[in-house]
Every structure is written in structure tokens, then in C-alpha cells.
Design a protein around this motif. Sequence first.
Motif, PDB file in Angstrom:
ATOM      1  N   UNK A 186       0.760  -1.338  -0.106  1.00  0.00           N
ATOM      2  CA  UNK A 186      -0.010   0.058  -0.005  1.00  0.00           C
ATOM      3  C   UNK A 186       0.794   1.092  -0.273  1.00  0.00           C
ATOM      4  N   UNK A 187       0.275   2.497  -0.603  1.00  0.00           N
ATOM      5  CA  UNK A 187       0.848   3.662  -0.356  1.00  0.00           C
ATOM      6  C   UNK A 187      -0.343   4.329   0.508  1.00  0.00           C
ATOM      7  N   UNK A 188       0.426   4.992   1.609  1.00  0.00           N
ATOM      8  CA  UNK A 188      -0.448   5.744   2.467  1.00  0.00           C
ATOM      9  C   UNK A 188      -0.201   7.074   2.646  1.00  0.00           C
ATOM     10  N   UNK A 189      -1.146   7.959   2.790  1.00  0.00           N
ATOM     11  CA  UNK A 189      -0.909   9.482   2.801  1.00  0.00           C
ATOM     12  C   UNK A 189      -1.702  10.021   4.065  1.00  0.00           C
ATOM     13  N   UNK A 190      -1.002  10.320   5.042  1.00  0.00           N
ATOM     14  CA  UNK A 190      -1.614  10.490   6.592  1.00  0.00           C
ATOM     15  C   UNK A 190      -2.428   9.421   6.968  1.00  0.00           C
ATOM     16  N   UNK A 191      -2.031   8.009   6.579  1.00  0.00           N
ATOM     17  CA  UNK A 191      -2.951   6.885   7.090  1.00  0.00           C
ATOM     18  C   UNK A 191      -3.757   6.620   6.064  1.00  0.00           C
ATOM     19  N   UNK A 192      -4.057   7.400   5.147  1.00  0.00           N
ATOM     20  CA  UNK A 192      -5.370   7.087   4.013  1.00  0.00           C
ATOM     21  C   UNK A 192      -4.685   6.346   3.024  1.00  0.00           C
ATOM     22  N   UNK A 193      -5.225   5.242   2.715  1.00  0.00           N
ATOM     23  CA  UNK A 193      -4.857   4.433   1.441  1.00  0.00           C
ATOM     24  C   UNK A 193      -5.002   5.276   0.207  1.00  0.00           C
ATOM     25  N   UNK A 194      -3.924   5.373  -0.472  1.00  0.00           N
ATOM     26  CA  UNK A 194      -3.945   5.907  -1.631  1.00  0.00           C
ATOM     27  C   UNK A 194      -3.420   5.097  -2.868  1.00  0.00           C
ATOM     28  N   UNK A 195      -3.285   3.996  -2.461  1.00  0.00           N
ATOM     29  CA  UNK A 195      -2.564   3.181  -3.574  1.00  0.00           C
ATOM     30  C   UNK A 195      -3.120   3.076  -4.877  1.00  0.00           C
ATOM     31  N   UNK A 196      -4.639   3.428  -4.960  1.00  0.00           N
ATOM     32  CA  UNK A 196      -5.036   3.316  -6.242  1.00  0.00           C
ATOM     33  C   UNK A 196      -5.502   4.811  -6.747  1.00  0.00           C
ATOM     34  N   UNK A 197      -4.911   5.573  -6.040  1.00  0.00           N
ATOM     35  CA  UNK A 197      -5.169   6.978  -6.734  1.00  0.00           C
ATOM     36  C   UNK A 197      -4.166   7.553  -7.714  1.00  0.00           C
ATOM     37  N   UNK A 198      -4.756   8.118  -8.876  1.00  0.00           N
ATOM     38  CA  UNK A 198      -3.925   8.296  -9.803  1.00  0.00           C
ATOM     39  C   UNK A 198      -2.717   9.297  -9.558  1.00  0.00           C
ATOM     40  N   UNK A 199      -1.761   9.389 -10.359  1.00  0.00           N
ATOM     41  CA  UNK A 199      -0.525  10.300 -10.072  1.00  0.00           C
ATOM     42  C   UNK A 199      -1.183  11.777 -10.068  1.00  0.00           C
ATOM     43  N   UNK A 200      -2.010  12.014 -11.214  1.00  0.00           N
ATOM     44  CA  UNK A 200      -2.231  13.483 -11.450  1.00  0.00           C
ATOM     45  C   UNK A 200      -3.269  13.907 -10.250  1.00  0.00           C
ATOM     46  N   UNK A 201      -3.974  12.915  -9.481  1.00  0.00           N
ATOM     47  CA  UNK A 201      -4.897  13.424  -8.165  1.00  0.00           C
ATOM     48  C   UNK A 201      -4.005  13.479  -7.133  1.00  0.00           C
ATOM     49  N   UNK A 202      -2.968  12.497  -7.053  1.00  0.00           N
ATOM     50  CA  UNK A 202      -2.070  12.980  -5.864  1.00  0.00           C
ATOM     51  C   UNK A 202      -1.206  14.318  -6.052  1.00  0.00           C
ATOM     52  N   UNK A 203      -0.841  14.675  -7.223  1.00  0.00           N
ATOM     53  CA  UNK A 203      -0.380  15.918  -7.533  1.00  0.00           C
ATOM     54  C   UNK A 203      -1.132  17.181  -7.111  1.00  0.00           C
ATOM     55  N   UNK A 204      -2.576  16.903  -7.438  1.00  0.00           N
ATOM     56  CA  UNK A 204      -3.662  18.016  -6.962  1.00  0.00           C
ATOM     57  C   UNK A 204      -3.675  18.040  -5.560  1.00  0.00           C
ATOM     58  N   UNK A 205      -3.477  16.963  -4.845  1.00  0.00           N
ATOM     59  CA  UNK A 205      -3.432  16.951  -3.513  1.00  0.00           C
ATOM     60  C   UNK A 205      -2.127  17.332  -2.803  1.00  0.00           C
ATOM     61  N   UNK A 206      -1.388  17.988  -3.279  1.00  0.00           N
ATOM     62  CA  UNK A 206      -0.067  18.583  -2.852  1.00  0.00           C
ATOM     63  C   UNK A 206       1.106  17.684  -2.733  1.00  0.00           C
ATOM     64  N   UNK A 207       1.307  16.916  -3.877  1.00  0.00           N
ATOM     65  CA  UNK A 207       2.545  16.198  -4.170  1.00  0.00           C
ATOM     66  C   UNK A 207       3.184  16.546  -5.458  1.00  0.00           C
ATOM     67  N   UNK A 208       4.369  16.979  -5.166  1.00  0.00           N
ATOM     68  CA  UNK A 208       5.149  17.276  -6.233  1.00  0.00           C
ATOM     69  C   UNK A 208       6.204  16.434  -6.434  1.00  0.00           C
ATOM     70  N   UNK A 209       6.223  15.724  -7.711  1.00  0.00           N
ATOM     71  CA  UNK A 209       7.492  14.719  -8.315  1.00  0.00           C
ATOM     72  C   UNK A 209       8.463  15.256  -9.214  1.00  0.00           C
ATOM     73  N   UNK A 210       9.732  15.387  -8.922  1.00  0.00           N
ATOM     74  CA  UNK A 210      10.671  16.039  -9.767  1.00  0.00           C
ATOM     75  C   UNK A 210      11.584  14.734 -10.377  1.00  0.00           C
ATOM     76  N   UNK A 211      11.328  14.265 -11.214  1.00  0.00           N
ATOM     77  CA  UNK A 211      12.255  12.771 -12.076  1.00  0.00           C
ATOM     78  C   UNK A 211      13.388  13.233 -12.266  1.00  0.00           C
TER      79      UNK A 211
END
Length: 225
Positions: free
Chosen positions: A60-85
Amino acid sequence: MNVEIELRDARVHYGPLEALHGVHLPAPAGAVTVLLGRNGSGRTTALRALAGTVPLTSGRVLRRGEDITRTPAHLRARRGLCSVPDQQAVHPTLTVAENLRLAAAKGDVTPALTVYPALRPLLARRAGTLSGGEQRMLALSRAVLAHARVVLVDEPALGMSPPVAAATYTILTALAARSAAVVIAEQRLPPGLDGRTAAAVTVVVHQLRRGAVVFSGEPAEIPAE
């Protein structure tokens, strides 16, 4: 420390190859988490799993205890995640100014030009024409402008001169000091994160080898190879 995002028992496959073997990796808010390892160790895959750009086979991937394993990358970005490959981290056909405006949460690009003043004379240039170090500065500016709660960076100082690299680690440390969870992948521990010069924030190190975490602790505790 409160865990902002984490991998729990994460396994990732690329075809028949298992790249992560049940990895548990927490990233606290207000800290810099360093994933150390050689090429092929799994550190980049761990970042991608947190960002949602590679799927988990299990775990699993957890965000503050919430399971976001199936949350797409673009929605994770909208929720305050910034990825710099480490590659393809900018929009090459857009100008530097356009790249910055896309990243700016409120349209103000001044903070990026403050931390990276070398970008100012490049604003009209297309990002694809910049040097590797210049593109890296532009890509990392996204983390400054987005006010992200989670910042994931693969080899932050790639292609940078030593002075700009040092400034970059200061910038990342400052983001952590403002309560962001900063996670970076490195082959070696940067001097700016050795636990002495980064005293303002906690630095946590996870050393990966062949897809597994073989050490977790403080910089001073890293075992000699």
C-alpha cells in the motif's frame, strides 16, 4: 514525527523482475528523507511508487494514514504532491516563464527567481534549449512554487555546479522546515544533508540494495561499505 506519506510492504514488478521486495518506507512531515543506493537498488522505483507513476504489485501507499494506492498520479499532485524525476522533468517546448507559471499555485513566480536567480535571464528561452543544470533548477522551482506538502526528487543536483548544488539542498531543507515531507533519491549522502549542516530539520536515511531496505537511521549511523 507525523508520517506524511509511506510505502508499506510495497512490491513493484517490471515484467518478471521484482524491483521492490516488500519495502516499508515512511516519510515524515518536516523532515528530509534520503533514499540511498546505487543504480538498480530500487530508490527511483520507490519514488515512483510514492508518486503513483508505477503501480504496486502488492502492498500500500498511505498518505496520513489514508490508503491512496489506487489514486492516480495526477490526483496525488492535486492533493499537494510534487514529483521531480531525474529525466524529462520540464516541458521542453514551453519557455522558462511558461514552465514557471504552470507550476505557480497563485501565479507568482517570484519565489523561484529568488532561490534560483540564474533563471531570470532565461525566462524567454525554451526549456528544451537549457543546459542540464539549468533544466534541473527549473524543474526544482516547481517544488518551491507549488507549496507542496510532499516533495519527491530524484537526484536533485544532477548536472549542477557545486555552488548551485549546495543552494539546492538548502532550498530542500527549507521546504522541510516549513513542514513538507521531502524525499530525495541519491547515490551518496550529500554534504548538505550530513546531519550537521542540516541541523534545522531531521534527516532520515534509508539505504536500499537490490530492492530492499538494508538500513534505516540517522546520517551519522550509516554503516561503512
